[in-house]
Motif scaffolding. Sequence first.
Motif, PDB file in Angstrom:
ATOM      1  N   VAL A   1      -2.528   9.303  -9.649  1.00 53.33           N
ATOM      2  CA  VAL A   1      -2.375   7.887  -9.985  1.00 53.33           C
ATOM      3  C   VAL A   1      -0.896   7.527 -10.092  1.00 53.33           C
ATOM      4  CG1 VAL A   1      -2.863   6.082 -11.691  1.00 53.33           C
ATOM      5  CG2 VAL A   1      -4.612   7.778 -11.140  1.00 53.33           C
ATOM      6  N   LEU A   2      -0.126   8.354 -10.786  1.00 50.90           N
ATOM      7  CA  LEU A   2       1.283   8.050 -11.024  1.00 50.90           C
ATOM      8  C   LEU A   2       2.122   8.054  -9.752  1.00 50.90           C
ATOM      9  CD1 LEU A   2       3.669   7.504 -12.883  1.00 50.90           C
ATOM     10  CD2 LEU A   2       3.770   9.966 -13.367  1.00 50.90           C
ATOM     11  N   ARG A   3       1.992   9.077  -8.932  1.00 53.73           N
ATOM     12  CA  ARG A   3       2.852   9.189  -7.745  1.00 53.73           C
ATOM     13  C   ARG A   3       2.720   7.996  -6.807  1.00 53.73           C
ATOM     14  NH1 ARG A   3       5.494  12.938  -4.204  1.00 53.73           N
ATOM     15  NH2 ARG A   3       6.541  11.534  -2.763  1.00 53.73           N
ATOM     16  N   PRO A   4       1.502   7.575  -6.424  1.00 56.13           N
ATOM     17  CA  PRO A   4       1.406   6.417  -5.527  1.00 56.13           C
ATOM     18  C   PRO A   4       1.996   5.135  -6.122  1.00 56.13           C
ATOM     19  CG  PRO A   4      -0.672   7.614  -5.554  1.00 56.13           C
ATOM     20  CD  PRO A   4       0.190   8.194  -6.643  1.00 56.13           C
ATOM     21  N   ILE A   5       1.822   4.920  -7.428  1.00 51.87           N
ATOM     22  CA  ILE A   5       2.397   3.720  -8.038  1.00 51.87           C
ATOM     23  C   ILE A   5       3.919   3.831  -8.074  1.00 51.87           C
ATOM     24  CG2 ILE A   5       2.578   2.357 -10.162  1.00 51.87           C
ATOM     25  CD1 ILE A   5      -0.412   2.796 -10.545  1.00 51.87           C
ATOM     26  N   ALA A   6       4.428   5.017  -8.375  1.00 51.99           N
ATOM     27  CA  ALA A   6       5.888   5.215  -8.363  1.00 51.99           C
ATOM     28  C   ALA A   6       6.450   4.971  -6.963  1.00 51.99           C
ATOM     29  CB  ALA A   6       6.237   6.618  -8.851  1.00 51.99           C
TER      30      ALA A   6
ATOM     31  N   ALA B   1       6.218   0.936  -6.697  1.00 53.37           N
ATOM     32  CA  ALA B   1       6.774   0.130  -7.795  1.00 53.37           C
ATOM     33  C   ALA B   1       7.658   0.999  -8.699  1.00 53.37           C
ATOM     34  CB  ALA B   1       5.648  -0.506  -8.592  1.00 53.37           C
ATOM     35  N   PRO B   2       8.700   1.615  -8.137  1.00 55.66           N
ATOM     36  CA  PRO B   2       9.500   2.551  -8.937  1.00 55.66           C
ATOM     37  C   PRO B   2      10.172   1.903 -10.145  1.00 55.66           C
ATOM     38  CG  PRO B   2      10.575   2.080  -6.844  1.00 55.66           C
ATOM     39  CD  PRO B   2       9.196   1.486  -6.770  1.00 55.66           C
TER      40      PRO B   2
ATOM     41  N   VAL C   1       0.848  -1.192   0.000  1.00 53.31           N
ATOM     42  CA  VAL C   1       0.000   0.000   0.000  1.00 53.31           C
ATOM     43  C   VAL C   1       0.884   1.241   0.000  1.00 53.31           C
ATOM     44  CG1 VAL C   1      -1.833   1.242   1.218  1.00 53.31           C
ATOM     45  CG2 VAL C   1      -1.777  -1.265   1.286  1.00 53.31           C
ATOM     46  N   SER C   2       0.605   2.143  -0.907  1.00 54.70           N
ATOM     47  CA  SER C   2       1.351   3.399  -1.000  1.00 54.70           C
ATOM     48  C   SER C   2       0.875   4.386   0.061  1.00 54.70           C
ATOM     49  CB  SER C   2       1.145   4.033  -2.379  1.00 54.70           C
ATOM     50  OG  SER C   2      -0.123   4.675  -2.446  1.00 54.70           O
ATOM     51  N   PRO C   3       1.625   5.469   0.241  1.00 58.56           N
ATOM     52  CA  PRO C   3       1.057   6.584   1.001  1.00 58.56           C
ATOM     53  C   PRO C   3      -0.202   7.094   0.278  1.00 58.56           C
ATOM     54  CG  PRO C   3       3.419   6.888   0.699  1.00 58.56           C
ATOM     55  CD  PRO C   3       3.001   5.727  -0.172  1.00 58.56           C
ATOM     56  N   ALA C   4      -1.062   7.762   1.019  1.00 62.90           N
ATOM     57  CA  ALA C   4      -2.266   8.368   0.444  1.00 62.90           C
ATOM     58  C   ALA C   4      -1.993   9.849   0.190  1.00 62.90           C
ATOM     59  CB  ALA C   4      -3.443   8.205   1.397  1.00 62.90           C
TER      60      ALA C   4
ATOM     61  N   SER D   1      10.265   3.448 -16.563  1.00 57.13           N
ATOM     62  CA  SER D   1       9.885   3.000 -15.223  1.00 57.13           C
ATOM     63  C   SER D   1       8.964   4.036 -14.589  1.00 57.13           C
ATOM     64  CB  SER D   1      11.129   2.809 -14.356  1.00 57.13           C
ATOM     65  OG  SER D   1      11.685   4.074 -14.018  1.00 57.13           O
ATOM     66  N   MET D   2       8.267   3.614 -13.552  1.00 62.56           N
ATOM     67  CA  MET D   2       7.391   4.541 -12.840  1.00 62.56           C
ATOM     68  C   MET D   2       8.218   5.672 -12.230  1.00 62.56           C
ATOM     69  SD  MET D   2       4.368   3.459 -13.418  1.00 62.56           S
ATOM     70  CE  MET D   2       4.995   2.887 -15.001  1.00 62.56           C
ATOM     71  N   ALA D   3       9.412   5.372 -11.728  1.00 60.44           N
ATOM     72  CA  ALA D   3      10.286   6.416 -11.177  1.00 60.44           C
ATOM     73  C   ALA D   3      10.671   7.416 -12.260  1.00 60.44           C
ATOM     74  CB  ALA D   3      11.530   5.793 -10.555  1.00 60.44           C
ATOM     75  N   GLU D   4      10.977   6.940 -13.460  1.00 64.39           N
ATOM     76  CA  GLU D   4      11.331   7.845 -14.559  1.00 64.39           C
ATOM     77  C   GLU D   4      10.131   8.700 -14.974  1.00 64.39           C
ATOM     78  OE1 GLU D   4      14.768   5.228 -16.842  1.00 64.39           O
ATOM     79  OE2 GLU D   4      12.661   4.676 -17.113  1.00 64.39           O
ATOM     80  N   LEU D   5       8.959   8.095 -15.039  1.00 61.98           N
ATOM     81  CA  LEU D   5       7.761   8.848 -15.392  1.00 61.98           C
ATOM     82  C   LEU D   5       7.465   9.921 -14.342  1.00 61.98           C
ATOM     83  CD1 LEU D   5       5.443   6.011 -16.743  1.00 61.98           C
ATOM     84  CD2 LEU D   5       6.432   7.904 -18.056  1.00 61.98           C
ATOM     85  N   TRP D   6       7.602   9.562 -13.062  1.00 63.74           N
ATOM     86  CA  TRP D   6       7.333  10.542 -12.018  1.00 63.74           C
ATOM     87  C   TRP D   6       8.383  11.657 -12.031  1.00 63.74           C
ATOM     88  CZ3 TRP D   6       3.706  12.839  -9.817  1.00 63.74           C
ATOM     89  CH2 TRP D   6       3.939  13.668  -8.719  1.00 63.74           C
TER      90      TRP D   6
END
Length: 162
Positions: free
Chosen positions: A121-126, A129-130, A34-37, A140-145
């Motif tokens: 949507v992007l930040r919590p997934i990054a 799951a970076p 679970v990501s931060p909210a 990657s999600m880190a690159e997208l963020w």
Amino acid sequence: MARVYLSLGSNLEPRRYLSAAIAALRERFGAITVSPAYRSKSVGFDGADFVNLAVGLDTELSPEALNDWLHALEDRHGRRRDVPRYSDRTLDIDIVFYDALVLDGPWHLQIPRKELQHAFVLRPIADIAPAFRHPLGGLSMAELWAAFPAEHEPLTVEPLPD
């Protein structure tokens, strides 16, 4: 088993409904991440702020069966489907990624979700799951963020009860 990333959001009693959804996901799927909210402005309509987070889980369900299960979970928590699509809601859960699957199916079952273009949507997934790579663009999600213009969609961390 497929690795799935979900986006969860609420702008009507978000602490209550997001906590209940997390509990239901744990009960059904076991260990979840679970990501931060994050709190953000509503998108697509003038409404109360949303609280969003992401969940990573493993499932044996097909994308369609998982989507049906998630819709039933939303319905059990008062999600109304007789109002405009972009409106206040108790609970909104979308499959953002299902392994590297690309799918444009019925009932708004679109994987990956186009809402990934939004910070909420992007930040919590990054966060959870970076290293996960977008199946279409390969980033990657880190690159997208890192490339996201975060100042256009400000987020604030919203603590949720455990």
